[in-house]
Design a protein around this motif. Sequence first.
Motif, PDB file in Angstrom:
ATOM      1  N   ALA A  21       0.972  -1.075  -0.193  1.00 59.39           N
ATOM      2  CA  ALA A  21       0.244  -0.286   0.012  1.00 59.39           C
ATOM      3  C   ALA A  21       0.887   1.406  -0.007  1.00 59.39           C
ATOM      4  O   ALA A  21       2.172   1.147   0.467  1.00 59.39           O
ATOM      5  CB  ALA A  21      -0.933  -0.447   1.544  1.00 59.39           C
ATOM      6  N   LYS A  22       0.132   2.472  -0.819  1.00 59.75           N
ATOM      7  CA  LYS A  22       0.734   3.338  -0.656  1.00 59.75           C
ATOM      8  C   LYS A  22       0.387   4.394  -0.134  1.00 59.75           C
ATOM      9  O   LYS A  22      -0.839   4.468  -0.817  1.00 59.75           O
ATOM     10  CB  LYS A  22       1.798   3.598  -1.786  1.00 59.75           C
ATOM     11  CG  LYS A  22       2.650   5.204  -2.246  1.00 59.75           C
ATOM     12  CD  LYS A  22       3.036   4.993  -3.381  1.00 59.75           C
ATOM     13  CE  LYS A  22       4.091   6.576  -3.580  1.00 59.75           C
ATOM     14  NZ  LYS A  22       4.535   6.489  -4.529  1.00 59.75           N
ATOM     15  N   ILE A  23      -0.332   5.441   1.038  1.00 60.75           N
ATOM     16  CA  ILE A  23      -0.711   6.143   1.094  1.00 60.75           C
ATOM     17  C   ILE A  23      -0.033   7.462   1.511  1.00 60.75           C
ATOM     18  O   ILE A  23       1.041   7.453   2.807  1.00 60.75           O
ATOM     19  CB  ILE A  23      -1.461   5.431   3.254  1.00 60.75           C
ATOM     20  CG1 ILE A  23      -1.867   3.926   2.881  1.00 60.75           C
ATOM     21  CG2 ILE A  23      -3.034   6.459   3.230  1.00 60.75           C
ATOM     22  CD1 ILE A  23      -3.172   3.725   1.794  1.00 60.75           C
ATOM     23  N   ALA A  24      -1.018   8.774   0.789  1.00 62.95           N
ATOM     24  CA  ALA A  24      -0.004   9.563   1.891  1.00 62.95           C
ATOM     25  C   ALA A  24      -0.166   9.877   3.222  1.00 62.95           C
ATOM     26  O   ALA A  24      -1.229   9.479   3.516  1.00 62.95           O
ATOM     27  CB  ALA A  24      -1.058  11.187   1.214  1.00 62.95           C
ATOM     28  N   LEU A  25       0.768  10.313   3.471  1.00 64.13           N
ATOM     29  CA  LEU A  25       0.820  10.944   5.336  1.00 64.13           C
ATOM     30  C   LEU A  25      -0.194  12.011   5.692  1.00 64.13           C
ATOM     31  O   LEU A  25      -0.532  13.182   4.645  1.00 64.13           O
ATOM     32  CB  LEU A  25       2.218  11.398   5.816  1.00 64.13           C
ATOM     33  CG  LEU A  25       2.844  10.546   6.461  1.00 64.13           C
ATOM     34  CD1 LEU A  25       4.750  10.831   6.160  1.00 64.13           C
ATOM     35  CD2 LEU A  25       3.013   9.654   7.295  1.00 64.13           C
ATOM     36  N   PRO A  26      -1.216  11.570   6.353  1.00 63.13           N
ATOM     37  CA  PRO A  26      -2.192  12.581   6.317  1.00 63.13           C
ATOM     38  C   PRO A  26      -2.249  13.745   6.673  1.00 63.13           C
ATOM     39  O   PRO A  26      -2.547  15.235   6.575  1.00 63.13           O
ATOM     40  CB  PRO A  26      -2.848  11.856   7.589  1.00 63.13           C
ATOM     41  CG  PRO A  26      -2.743  10.681   7.457  1.00 63.13           C
ATOM     42  CD  PRO A  26      -1.630  10.681   6.954  1.00 63.13           C
ATOM     43  N   GLY A  27      -0.616  13.796   8.477  1.00 69.85           N
ATOM     44  CA  GLY A  27      -0.303  15.280   8.054  1.00 69.85           C
ATOM     45  C   GLY A  27      -1.437  15.964   9.035  1.00 69.85           C
ATOM     46  O   GLY A  27      -1.765  15.511   9.965  1.00 69.85           O
TER      47      GLY A  27
END
Length: 419
Positions: free
Chosen positions: A109-115
């Motif tokens: 999986a590749k998920i943008a870091l929510p920040g």
Amino acid sequence: MEKLLIKGGNNLSGKIKCSGAKNAALPMIAATILSDEKIILKNLPYLQDITTIFELLGSMGAEILLDENMNFTISSSNLKDIEARYELVKTMRASILVLGPLLAKYGKAKIALPGGCAIGTRPVNFHLDALKQLGAEINLKNGYIEASAKKLQGNKIKFDGVTVTGTENLMMAATLAEGRTILTNVAKEPEIIDLAEMLNSMGAKISGAGSDEIIIDGVESLHRTEYVIPADRIEAGTYLAAAAVTNGNITVEGINPKRLMKVIYKLNDAGAQISHDENSISISMKKDRPRPVDVTTAPFPEFPTDMQAQFSVINAISNGTSNIYETVFENRFMHILELNRMGCDITVQGNHAVINGVPSLYGAEVMATDLRASASLILAGLCAKGETIVDRIYHIDRGYERIEEKLNYLGADITRLPS
Ligand code: UD1
């Protein structure tokens, strides 16, 4: 940007029906990734956050169909892409819920870091640490979480802190892991039980959801199911609070009061008369002004942080002084500054708000900063003298279905102003 114009002063009365719970629906939609078969979800609320997670699944290759009865059939088998891009994740942190299912089903999986977000830093370290303990390899690169695993392996995992979506992510990931996973220090919110029930109806082997320890015995695959999204306890609580600040008399239907006991007790303490059966809650606020009630937010079964802003308004017009302690999120008092612009007398120090009740509020132009903050501004507008304009209401559309329609049905006077 659309705004809401609220003419305050009307008493709310009548009956409304609760919509499906956003926070139950989001993990269930993510859970469809775990199965090769079609999943039917009923009673999904029509909300921006639901559209966002569908957009996310759609961007990965899922097929989503809506029938004439408003039931969604979701087919997430054979996703072509396993990436959750920043454009979507930044608008909804709950996008992180696809991480566990993707890892379990596709091994990557590749998920943008929510920040960061308006109500604090809200990191996802508990999710990542726990997934590593199932054998996942996780790297943070260019603002993305890159995760991979050949086959997740069951393990005994104690969460470093109680997290709702973290518990859900791990529960989903462990359904397809090899062997037994035991999760402790877990969240016990009703939505955790809902998700476990849905996964079990797909063939998962989960026990203990809603208690301190969740046990998941991994299975080879999960099959089709149909599941009805339960009612939204926070929506119900918000309407009850709206009645409390308008000397109202309303019934919210479709909600199991057991999901809202701490809120019901506090409304009672504030002077409201509450009655309920298994599937509805009625409130009658005959007192001129509410009594002040101290509130400390904490994970379920304690008082929900998602009802804190609404209780700020009840206390703001109470006939005394009260304290609110926010222990779940840092920086979740953004609504206070706006409420003070409407005549409230509230001071905040760190996670503690001291609220001196005032006899009445007055309308003003205010700005919503997050979902529940927007709800509190609407409540304040309902009981204020004159007109209130709430700006940036896209926050409210993330989590409340047709809020002005429902409140107007109860006697409020709210108009949506076009952008
Ligand atoms: C969920 C709900 C949200 C609710 C919140 C608390 C959904 C979609 N959202 O959010 O409406 O307000 O629970 O009841 O269900 N934390 C960490 N590291 C992590 C995870 C969390 O430090 O890896 C901290 C958070 O910053 C916060 C606390 O733990 O201070 C609880 O957060 P969490 O329960 O994870 O909230 P969400 O699941 O994001």
